[in-house]
Design a protein around this motif. Sequence first.
Motif, PDB file in Angstrom:
ATOM      1  N   LYS A 121       0.811  -1.215   0.000  1.00  0.00           N
ATOM      2  CA  LYS A 121       0.000   0.000   0.000  1.00  0.00           C
ATOM      3  C   LYS A 121       0.846   1.268   0.000  1.00  0.00           C
ATOM      4  N   GLU A 122       1.978   1.227   0.706  1.00  0.00           N
ATOM      5  CA  GLU A 122       2.802   2.415   0.831  1.00  0.00           C
ATOM      6  C   GLU A 122       3.360   2.879  -0.508  1.00  0.00           C
ATOM      7  N   ALA A 123       3.521   1.971  -1.459  1.00  0.00           N
ATOM      8  CA  ALA A 123       4.061   2.321  -2.776  1.00  0.00           C
ATOM      9  C   ALA A 123       2.988   2.420  -3.848  1.00  0.00           C
ATOM     10  N   ASP A 124       1.747   2.209  -3.457  1.00  0.00           N
ATOM     11  CA  ASP A 124       0.645   2.229  -4.412  1.00  0.00           C
ATOM     12  C   ASP A 124      -0.018   3.605  -4.376  1.00  0.00           C
ATOM     13  N   PRO A 125       0.088   4.397  -5.443  1.00  0.00           N
ATOM     14  CA  PRO A 125      -0.474   5.762  -5.430  1.00  0.00           C
ATOM     15  C   PRO A 125      -1.986   5.801  -5.236  1.00  0.00           C
ATOM     16  N   VAL A 126      -2.701   4.801  -5.733  1.00  0.00           N
ATOM     17  CA  VAL A 126      -4.160   4.769  -5.559  1.00  0.00           C
ATOM     18  C   VAL A 126      -4.509   4.603  -4.088  1.00  0.00           C
ATOM     19  N   TRP A 127      -3.824   3.682  -3.428  1.00  0.00           N
ATOM     20  CA  TRP A 127      -4.088   3.453  -2.006  1.00  0.00           C
ATOM     21  C   TRP A 127      -3.604   4.623  -1.152  1.00  0.00           C
ATOM     22  N   GLN A 128      -2.518   5.249  -1.525  1.00  0.00           N
ATOM     23  CA  GLN A 128      -2.031   6.395  -0.772  1.00  0.00           C
ATOM     24  C   GLN A 128      -2.973   7.590  -0.895  1.00  0.00           C
ATOM     25  N   LYS A 129      -3.557   7.763  -2.079  1.00  0.00           N
ATOM     26  CA  LYS A 129      -4.547   8.824  -2.262  1.00  0.00           C
ATOM     27  C   LYS A 129      -5.762   8.577  -1.371  1.00  0.00           C
ATOM     28  N   ALA A 130      -6.220   7.334  -1.331  1.00  0.00           N
ATOM     29  CA  ALA A 130      -7.371   6.991  -0.489  1.00  0.00           C
ATOM     30  C   ALA A 130      -7.055   7.243   0.980  1.00  0.00           C
ATOM     31  N   LYS A 131      -5.854   6.874   1.392  1.00  0.00           N
ATOM     32  CA  LYS A 131      -5.452   7.081   2.786  1.00  0.00           C
ATOM     33  C   LYS A 131      -5.448   8.558   3.147  1.00  0.00           C
ATOM     34  N   SER A 132      -4.899   9.369   2.257  1.00  0.00           N
ATOM     35  CA  SER A 132      -4.823  10.806   2.509  1.00  0.00           C
ATOM     36  C   SER A 132      -6.205  11.429   2.658  1.00  0.00           C
ATOM     37  N   VAL A 133      -7.104  11.054   1.761  1.00  0.00           N
ATOM     38  CA  VAL A 133      -8.473  11.586   1.803  1.00  0.00           C
ATOM     39  C   VAL A 133      -9.189  11.113   3.072  1.00  0.00           C
ATOM     40  N   GLY A 134      -9.003   9.850   3.420  1.00  0.00           N
ATOM     41  CA  GLY A 134      -9.640   9.305   4.611  1.00  0.00           C
ATOM     42  C   GLY A 134      -9.142   9.954   5.882  1.00  0.00           C
ATOM     43  N   GLU A 135      -7.836  10.128   5.990  1.00  0.00           N
ATOM     44  CA  GLU A 135      -7.269  10.748   7.193  1.00  0.00           C
ATOM     45  C   GLU A 135      -7.723  12.198   7.346  1.00  0.00           C
ATOM     46  N   GLU A 136      -7.836  12.890   6.236  1.00  0.00           N
ATOM     47  CA  GLU A 136      -8.310  14.279   6.284  1.00  0.00           C
ATOM     48  C   GLU A 136      -9.727  14.351   6.853  1.00  0.00           C
ATOM     49  N   ALA A 137     -10.576  13.420   6.440  1.00  0.00           N
ATOM     50  CA  ALA A 137     -11.962  13.396   6.927  1.00  0.00           C
ATOM     51  C   ALA A 137     -12.019  13.027   8.411  1.00  0.00           C
ATOM     52  N   ILE A 138     -11.162  12.108   8.830  1.00  0.00           N
ATOM     53  CA  ILE A 138     -11.147  11.698  10.238  1.00  0.00           C
ATOM     54  C   ILE A 138     -10.701  12.858  11.116  1.00  0.00           C
ATOM     55  N   ARG A 139      -9.621  13.542  10.709  1.00  0.00           N
ATOM     56  CA  ARG A 139      -9.121  14.675  11.495  1.00  0.00           C
ATOM     57  C   ARG A 139     -10.144  15.804  11.582  1.00  0.00           C
ATOM     58  N   ALA A 140     -10.973  15.911  10.573  1.00  0.00           N
ATOM     59  CA  ALA A 140     -11.999  16.958  10.552  1.00  0.00           C
ATOM     60  C   ALA A 140     -13.229  16.575  11.383  1.00  0.00           C
ATOM     61  N   GLY A 141     -13.204  15.396  12.031  1.00  0.00           N
ATOM     62  CA  GLY A 141     -14.321  14.962  12.869  1.00  0.00           C
ATOM     63  C   GLY A 141     -15.537  14.514  12.094  1.00  0.00           C
ATOM     64  N   LYS A 142     -15.310  14.000  10.882  1.00  0.00           N
ATOM     65  CA  LYS A 142     -16.436  13.617  10.032  1.00  0.00           C
ATOM     66  C   LYS A 142     -16.813  12.141  10.121  1.00  0.00           C
ATOM     67  N   LEU A 143     -16.118  11.366  10.967  1.00  0.00           N
ATOM     68  CA  LEU A 143     -16.396   9.923  11.057  1.00  0.00           C
ATOM     69  C   LEU A 143     -16.842   9.533  12.460  1.00  0.00           C
ATOM     70  N   ALA A 144     -17.862   8.698  12.532  1.00  0.00           N
ATOM     71  CA  ALA A 144     -18.330   8.117  13.798  1.00  0.00           C
ATOM     72  C   ALA A 144     -18.265   6.600  13.692  1.00  0.00           C
ATOM     73  N   ALA A 145     -18.128   5.927  14.823  1.00  0.00           N
ATOM     74  CA  ALA A 145     -18.128   4.462  14.877  1.00  0.00           C
ATOM     75  C   ALA A 145     -19.505   3.980  15.302  1.00  0.00           C
ATOM     76  N   PHE A 146     -19.902   2.829  14.784  1.00  0.00           N
ATOM     77  CA  PHE A 146     -21.240   2.302  15.070  1.00  0.00           C
ATOM     78  C   PHE A 146     -21.204   0.779  15.157  1.00  0.00           C
ATOM     79  N   VAL A 147     -21.556   0.226  16.314  1.00  0.00           N
ATOM     80  CA  VAL A 147     -21.605  -1.219  16.488  1.00  0.00           C
ATOM     81  C   VAL A 147     -23.044  -1.657  16.738  1.00  0.00           C
TER      82      VAL A 147
END
Length: 395
Positions: A121-147
């Motif tokens: 994943k670390e060398a895969d640009p598609v996966w790195q792009k997804a990680k970057s977008v996901g982390e940005e949303a998490i830091r912005a408080g846009k994700l909740a957990a649900f069980v």
Amino acid sequence: QKEFQYFLCFIKTAHLQALKSNVDYVWQIGDIIINLKRNLFMSNYAEIREKFEKSGQGHVFKYWGGLTDSQKSRLLSQLEEVDLEEIAHLNETLLFANKTESQVDFSRLEPAPYVKYSENKEADPVWQKAKSVGEEAIRAGKLAAFVVAGGQGTRLGYDAPKGTLPISPVKHKPFFQIFAEKIRCAQEKYGVEIPFMVMTSIINHTQICDFFKSNAYFGLNPEKVVFFKQGFIPSVDKFGKIILSDKGEIALAPNGHGGCLRAMVRSGAIAKLKELGVEYISYFQVDNPLVNIIDPYFLGFHILGNSEMSSKMIPKAYPLEKVGHFCIYNGKLCVIEYSDLPASYQEMRDENGGLKFVAGSVAIHILNVDFVEAKGADDSDCKLPFHVAFKKVPF
């Protein structure tokens, strides 16, 4: 002195008379309140009974005459929650439907597409792009957990809510603690509080709430832990009649994991998430201690795909593994349970010799808050289909 004693005696006598008058007045008020409650109860009973009689479900009052007042009250409170129109609709469309007309044409079934896991994943640009977008949303408080945690641990030999079962092999941590610690770890990593929604049931709601409270919410902010109950639906027999589990109690069954959308909306949980600025929900089940709850890659792919709902898959370990199958049917993505998919399709091979229907569902999803709000509303134009399950109901 005699006059003073007489005066005191007069005061005492007058006081006692006034007190007696007040007591009589209080008793009269009490009698009025009791009579009002009794009249309201009987009026409520008459109204509910009439509705059930008209719907062909009047048999639920079969033992009414032998019930205590508390049993009658409990039965009425159950019956008030029953949607008789929904029961009639489900009977008509599922129980009494012409099975030959509703059969699935499996020849039109195709395997669902998926994003294949990257070994680097670390060398895969598609996966790195997804990680970057996901982390940005998490830091912005846009994700909740649900069980979803409405079940008991009965099948595991544990007579309590499944989430309270000590499951880790060394420290014997319960499911709930494992989940809470994963969320706390993500909070520290991303510098944000992550709301945690817990769907309980009428069976274990109080136990679960007390469990979290007695364990100081495992370090989470109590104001960001939201509990709400899963919806239930009456069990019916093969004739569509509501089943009694006792003389003064109807048999209830959970309305399925799909019912969580309605439960989130009705409970106010979605409204609270919107107030907090949450846009995405990480959904998982209570008996999965290995789940990656806060997964930036998964969230990133969801956002980049402009999806309303995304699901994780795992390749089946063997052809007849008992998991749901991600498929495309009539151009739509769906999950077909192993119990509904013919064995010949579960074992079918592709041109490379691998399993054709390999994508197994492990009930891990990302859902948009707006999607849940729209589809879970009572007036939603999209009603999730019910699935018939035949089970024994004790009486």
